[in-house]
Scaffold this motif. Sequence first.
Motif, short mmCIF file in Angstrom:
data_model
loop_
_atom_site.label_atom_id
_atom_site.label_comp_id
_atom_site.label_asym_id
_atom_site.label_seq_id
_atom_site.Cartn_x
_atom_site.Cartn_y
_atom_site.Cartn_z
N ARG A 1 0.85 -1.19 0.00
CA ARG A 1 0.00 0.00 0.00
C ARG A 1 0.88 1.24 0.00
O ARG A 1 2.07 1.20 0.35
CB ARG A 1 -0.89 0.03 1.25
CG ARG A 1 -1.54 -1.30 1.62
CD ARG A 1 -2.67 -1.65 0.71
NE ARG A 1 -3.31 -2.89 1.14
CZ ARG A 1 -4.28 -2.97 2.04
NH1 ARG A 1 -4.72 -1.89 2.64
NH2 ARG A 1 -4.81 -4.15 2.35
N SER A 2 0.29 2.36 -0.34
CA SER A 2 1.01 3.63 -0.21
C SER A 2 1.01 4.04 1.26
O SER A 2 0.14 3.63 2.03
CB SER A 2 0.35 4.73 -1.06
OG SER A 2 -0.86 5.15 -0.46
N SER B 1 0.28 6.90 2.35
CA SER B 1 -0.92 7.72 2.59
C SER B 1 -2.13 6.87 2.91
O SER B 1 -2.94 7.22 3.79
CB SER B 1 -1.21 8.59 1.37
OG SER B 1 -0.26 9.61 1.24
N GLU B 2 -2.29 5.75 2.20
CA GLU B 2 -3.46 4.90 2.44
C GLU B 2 -3.48 4.41 3.88
O GLU B 2 -4.54 4.38 4.52
CB GLU B 2 -3.42 3.70 1.49
CG GLU B 2 -4.63 2.79 1.64
CD GLU B 2 -4.62 1.63 0.66
OE1 GLU B 2 -5.40 0.68 0.86
OE2 GLU B 2 -3.83 1.67 -0.31
N THR C 1 6.78 2.34 -2.04
CA THR C 1 5.46 2.95 -2.14
C THR C 1 5.35 4.26 -1.35
O THR C 1 4.29 4.88 -1.32
CB THR C 1 4.39 1.97 -1.66
OG1 THR C 1 4.65 1.61 -0.29
CG2 THR C 1 4.37 0.71 -2.50
N SER C 2 6.44 4.66 -0.73
CA SER C 2 6.46 5.88 0.06
C SER C 2 7.92 6.31 0.18
O SER C 2 8.81 5.47 0.30
CB SER C 2 5.85 5.62 1.45
OG SER C 2 5.80 6.80 2.22
N HIS D 1 3.95 11.63 -6.80
CA HIS D 1 2.49 11.56 -6.96
C HIS D 1 2.12 11.08 -8.36
O HIS D 1 1.08 10.42 -8.53
CB HIS D 1 1.88 12.92 -6.68
CG HIS D 1 1.80 13.23 -5.22
ND1 HIS D 1 1.19 14.37 -4.72
CD2 HIS D 1 2.23 12.55 -4.13
CE1 HIS D 1 1.25 14.37 -3.40
NE2 HIS D 1 1.90 13.28 -3.03
N CYS E 1 3.45 8.75 -9.74
CA CYS E 1 3.62 7.29 -9.68
C CYS E 1 2.75 6.66 -8.60
O CYS E 1 2.88 5.46 -8.32
CB CYS E 1 5.09 6.95 -9.42
SG CYS E 1 6.25 7.60 -10.63
N GLY E 2 1.90 7.46 -7.95
CA GLY E 2 1.05 6.93 -6.89
C GLY E 2 1.79 6.67 -5.59
O GLY E 2 1.35 5.87 -4.76
N SER F 1 3.53 8.14 -2.00
CA SER F 1 3.37 9.23 -1.03
C SER F 1 4.73 9.77 -0.60
O SER F 1 5.76 9.12 -0.75
CB SER F 1 2.58 8.74 0.19
OG SER F 1 3.18 7.58 0.73
N ASP G 1 2.47 14.65 1.73
CA ASP G 1 1.41 13.81 2.29
C ASP G 1 1.47 13.71 3.81
O ASP G 1 0.44 13.61 4.47
CB ASP G 1 1.49 12.40 1.70
CG ASP G 1 1.31 12.42 0.21
OD1 ASP G 1 0.17 12.63 -0.25
OD2 ASP G 1 2.30 12.23 -0.53
#
Length: 307
Positions: free
Chosen positions: A3-4, A6-7, A99-100, A125, A127-128, A130, A170
């Motif tokens: 997951r990112s 941020s999620e 992912t971050s 961002h 690339c999705g 955070s 984020d």
Amino acid sequence: MLRSGSEILQRAHKEGYGVGAFNFVNFEMLSAIFEAAHEASSPIIVQASEGAIKYMGMEVTVGLVRLLSSRYPHIPVALHLDHGTTYESCAKAIRAGFTSVMIDASHHKFEENLHETQRVVEMAHACGVSVEAELGRLMGIEDNISVDEKDAVLVNPEEAELFVKESGVDFLAPAIGTSHGAFKFKGEPKLDFERLQEVKRRTNIPLVLHGASAIPDYVKEAFLSTGGDLKGSKGVPFAFLQEAVKGGINKVNTDTDLRIAFMAEVRRVANEDNTQFDLRKFFAPGMKAMKKVMVERMQILGSAGKI
């Protein structure tokens, strides 16, 4: 699936709890992190510094996290670059599968920190991925520090508000009085919770506590009793961690506690049997000790049972 950041942290931000962000430098540390998250039913952020990536290799770093994430598919996990020093370092991590990322330009003046963070945010961002940034200088608050000195070291809430608005970051690590490593405070522990609450009110995003290792008494005693020397180190008390979460902290970095707990067990085994050279006899107790520290931390931060 990873997951990112941020999620994971947006839920913590909305529901008012903290998520442990645990550093790793080898398989043993990473496996213990996932085992702790499984036992506590907690989301996690696993993080690797540039030094850890150099030690393990980028492919191994990402590959191990993906492997263990597939072994524990029910655990929400983000892979985070801790203290990325350059745009290029963040870009390399993103290309590899992080992912971050954190871009740490806090040692620069405000304008340059903002500029570097904006560049990384734009790239990440797209690339999705955070982004975390930092404001202020991470160093413990001493008893005799003046108001002017304190303001020069710690985060300025007004600057934090502007920084978040202009950068699009984020989550933010505001300096409120902690420091990295085992030697955080010369006098009694002090954190500026009022400043933290003001930053949270002005930014309304997930906040990060760096230098958050607690060095629990049982971990310290285990280390000292096996011949270690912590030279009067002081960590962040559990009550302070909980107060920080109440004040708006949602990501709590932890590294030193894991290293001390692990090495205490390695020394214990070595002291008890000087004929032992089976690495598993050293590593398995070390992993168990780290797992205990992390499950306890997840319970204290309020992330336990959030899966």
